[in-house]
Design an enzyme around this catalytic site. Structure first.
Site, PDB file in Angstrom:
ATOM      1  N   LYS A 113     -88.388 -13.612  13.210  1.00  0.00           N
ATOM      2  CA  LYS A 113     -88.954 -12.922  14.368  1.00  0.00           C
ATOM      3  C   LYS A 113     -87.826 -12.242  15.165  1.00  0.00           C
ATOM      4  O   LYS A 113     -86.790 -12.862  15.415  1.00  0.00           O
ATOM      5  CB  LYS A 113     -89.659 -13.952  15.264  1.00  0.00           C
ATOM      6  N   LYS A 143     -84.104 -11.746  21.243  1.00  0.00           N
ATOM      7  CA  LYS A 143     -82.766 -11.710  21.836  1.00  0.00           C
ATOM      8  C   LYS A 143     -81.983 -12.961  21.478  1.00  0.00           C
ATOM      9  O   LYS A 143     -80.790 -12.921  21.217  1.00  0.00           O
ATOM     10  CB  LYS A 143     -82.878 -11.621  23.368  1.00  0.00           C
ATOM     11  N   LYS A 203     -86.333 -24.056  22.628  1.00  0.00           N
ATOM     12  CA  LYS A 203     -85.168 -23.687  23.447  1.00  0.00           C
ATOM     13  C   LYS A 203     -84.213 -24.873  23.591  1.00  0.00           C
ATOM     14  O   LYS A 203     -82.994 -24.708  23.532  1.00  0.00           O
ATOM     15  CB  LYS A 203     -85.617 -23.175  24.815  1.00  0.00           C
TER      16      LYS A 203
HETATM   17  P1  ADP Z   1     -87.337 -12.437  23.247  1.00  0.00           P
HETATM   18  O1  ADP Z   1     -87.944 -13.314  22.184  1.00  0.00           O
HETATM   19  O2  ADP Z   1     -86.478 -11.373  22.672  1.00  0.00           O
HETATM   20  O3  ADP Z   1     -86.648 -13.235  24.337  1.00  0.00           O
HETATM   21  P2  ADP Z   1     -89.377 -12.110  25.201  1.00  0.00           P
HETATM   22  O4  ADP Z   1     -89.713 -13.550  25.079  1.00  0.00           O
HETATM   23  O5  ADP Z   1     -88.709 -11.645  26.434  1.00  0.00           O
HETATM   24  O6  ADP Z   1     -88.547 -11.677  23.925  1.00  0.00           O
HETATM   25  O7  ADP Z   1     -90.705 -11.277  24.969  1.00  0.00           O
HETATM   26  C1  ADP Z   1     -91.296 -10.343  25.837  1.00  0.00           C
HETATM   27  C2  ADP Z   1     -92.605  -9.865  25.235  1.00  0.00           C
HETATM   28  O8  ADP Z   1     -92.363  -9.241  23.978  1.00  0.00           O
HETATM   29  C3  ADP Z   1     -93.601 -10.992  24.969  1.00  0.00           C
HETATM   30  O9  ADP Z   1     -94.918 -10.536  25.191  1.00  0.00           O
HETATM   31  C4  ADP Z   1     -93.390 -11.299  23.519  1.00  0.00           C
HETATM   32  O10 ADP Z   1     -94.519 -11.873  22.924  1.00  0.00           O
HETATM   33  C5  ADP Z   1     -93.086  -9.919  22.960  1.00  0.00           C
HETATM   34  N1  ADP Z   1     -92.222 -10.046  21.781  1.00  0.00           N
HETATM   35  C6  ADP Z   1     -90.915 -10.400  21.774  1.00  0.00           C
HETATM   36  N2  ADP Z   1     -90.423 -10.418  20.533  1.00  0.00           N
HETATM   37  C7  ADP Z   1     -91.449 -10.060  19.717  1.00  0.00           C
HETATM   38  C8  ADP Z   1     -91.571  -9.898  18.313  1.00  0.00           C
HETATM   39  N3  ADP Z   1     -90.536 -10.090  17.499  1.00  0.00           N
HETATM   40  N4  ADP Z   1     -92.779  -9.556  17.816  1.00  0.00           N
HETATM   41  C9  ADP Z   1     -93.833  -9.357  18.644  1.00  0.00           C
HETATM   42  N5  ADP Z   1     -93.775  -9.480  19.973  1.00  0.00           N
HETATM   43  C10 ADP Z   1     -92.606  -9.836  20.516  1.00  0.00           C
END
Ligand code: ADP
Ligand code: TRP
Length: 324
Positions: free
Chosen positions: A190, A193, A111
């Site tokens: 991956k 957001k 980050k």
């Molecule tokens: P982002 O990466 O979009 O900010 P978050 O960190 O809010 O997503 O993730 C919320 C949940 O969704 C977590 O448990 C995270 O591991 C899962 N998650 C987010 N993106 C993925 C992905 N591309 N593949 C698998 N799990 C994901």
């Protein structure tokens, strides 16, 4: 089993959130576990300063969970910020957390590398997450693969506390389904957001179609055979189609004459079919904001009860006197 998980309200819910996490939340709920699911709005504060945006995203994630099937009759469903005991536990865990453990945090380093200001909240993010998990005596934590390190840190902190003050915390286990661990986004990285490569769950059929058409593929001509295992569209199709159809599409890729455009159109169709009921429910819930707030209020009350028991044990264990 006691299950717990949370999602940060830092944007709109996407397929990575669903397949990596929410799908498992629902499965564990259906199996009759004692589930605690929450919206991690204090975590989101580490990376936003926009009050309106945070409020909006918090309600979006809460409404989305409910629309997708989190059932407040069976699961305790709440906002992180409705349980102040969590921030107290964060402080206590901070006092036995080595700085070097946080310095190894890959999520923190990523980050900061991406330009987010390196504030103390961002640095301490995993300790707040550990407090979320430990305060409810959680045994199982369903998450995507990117959260594995945070779970390891949580286990380390629980063990450190138990060694210093006697058995207090349950040591939680991550619950990660390998095939869903990393869902790719439209650029093949991956889905996240922060990479701007998501396919949102709650959007119209036509926006879904448009987004699917933007998935990056190579330039193999329509007639030529293609390797399904190297294609992002196919990786997503595997998550949504029945096994027989996945096999059929794989054959079509390999034998040529099947274009990426066709695969993308089928993917959009499958997404729209799968999420049609949740999208409808979402629209209903959006009209009934009081219902959503009432559910969260009741969930918060139940969560605080458990949290208060744990924090009392913790205070007693480490010598923090209170006069309430
Ligand atoms: P982002 O990466 O979009 O900010 P978050 O960190 O809010 O997503 O993730 C919320 C949940 O969704 C977590 O448990 C995270 O591991 C899962 N998650 C987010 N993106 C993925 C992905 N591309 N593949 C698998 N799990 C994901
Ligand atoms: N860090 C998690 C994410 O980005 C969100 C989260 C906060 C969480 N507290 C948690 C996940 C506790 C599981 C358990 O997705």
């Amino acid at each position: 089993m006691r299950v717990l998980s949370g999602i940060q309200p830092s944007g709109r819910l996407h397929l990575g959130n669903y397949f990596g996490a929410i799908r498992q939340y629902l499965e564990l709920q259906e199996k009759g576990n004692e589930c605690f699911y929450f919206v991690a709005n204090l975590h989101a504060l580490t990376s936003t300063r926009d009050k309106e945006e945070l409020e909006k995203a918090t309600l979006h994630v809460a409404t989305g969970y409910l629309a997708l099937g989190i059932d407040p009759e069976r699961s305790v469903f709440f906002l992180q910020s409705d349980v102040p005991q969590v921030t107290e536990l964060t402080w206590i865990l901070n006092c036995l957390c080595p700085v070097s453990m946080m310095e190894k945090g890959t999520s923190y380093k990523d980050k900061v590398a991406k330009g987010l200001p390196a504030n103390m909240g961002l640095f301490d993010y995993p300790v707040l997450q550990a407090a979320d998990i430990l305060i409810y005596n959680s045994e199982v934590v369903p998450v995507g693969a990117d959260q594995k390190q945070h779970l390891e840190m949580t286990r380390d902190l629980a063990i450190k506390f138990n060694m210093a003050y006697g058995e207090t915390f349950t040591i939680p286990e991550p619950y990660i389904i390998p095939e869903m661990a990393v869902v790719p986004g439209i650029d093949g990285q991956k889905m996240s957001k922060s990479y701007n490569n998501t396919i949102e769950i709650f959007q119209s059929d036509s926006s879904t179609k448009k987004r699917c058409s933007q998935i990056v593929t190579d330039s193999t001509p329509l007639d030529a055979p293609k390797d399904p295992e190297k294609c992002t569209v196919f990786a997503l199709l595997k998550l949504l189609a029945e096994p027989a159809e996945v096999e059929e599409i794989a054959q079509k890729y390999r034998s040529g004459g099947y274009g990426y455009g066709q695969a993308k159109a089928r993917l959009a169709e499958l997404i729209n079919e799968k999420f049609a009921p949740a999208r409808e429910k979402y629209i209903q819930l959006e009209k009934d904001k009081d219902f959503v707030r009432d559910v969260l209020r009741e969930g918060g009350r139940k969560a605080r009860q458990v949290a208060e028991e744990t924090i009392t044990r913790v205070r007693n264990a480490c010598g923090i006197l209170t006069n309430r």
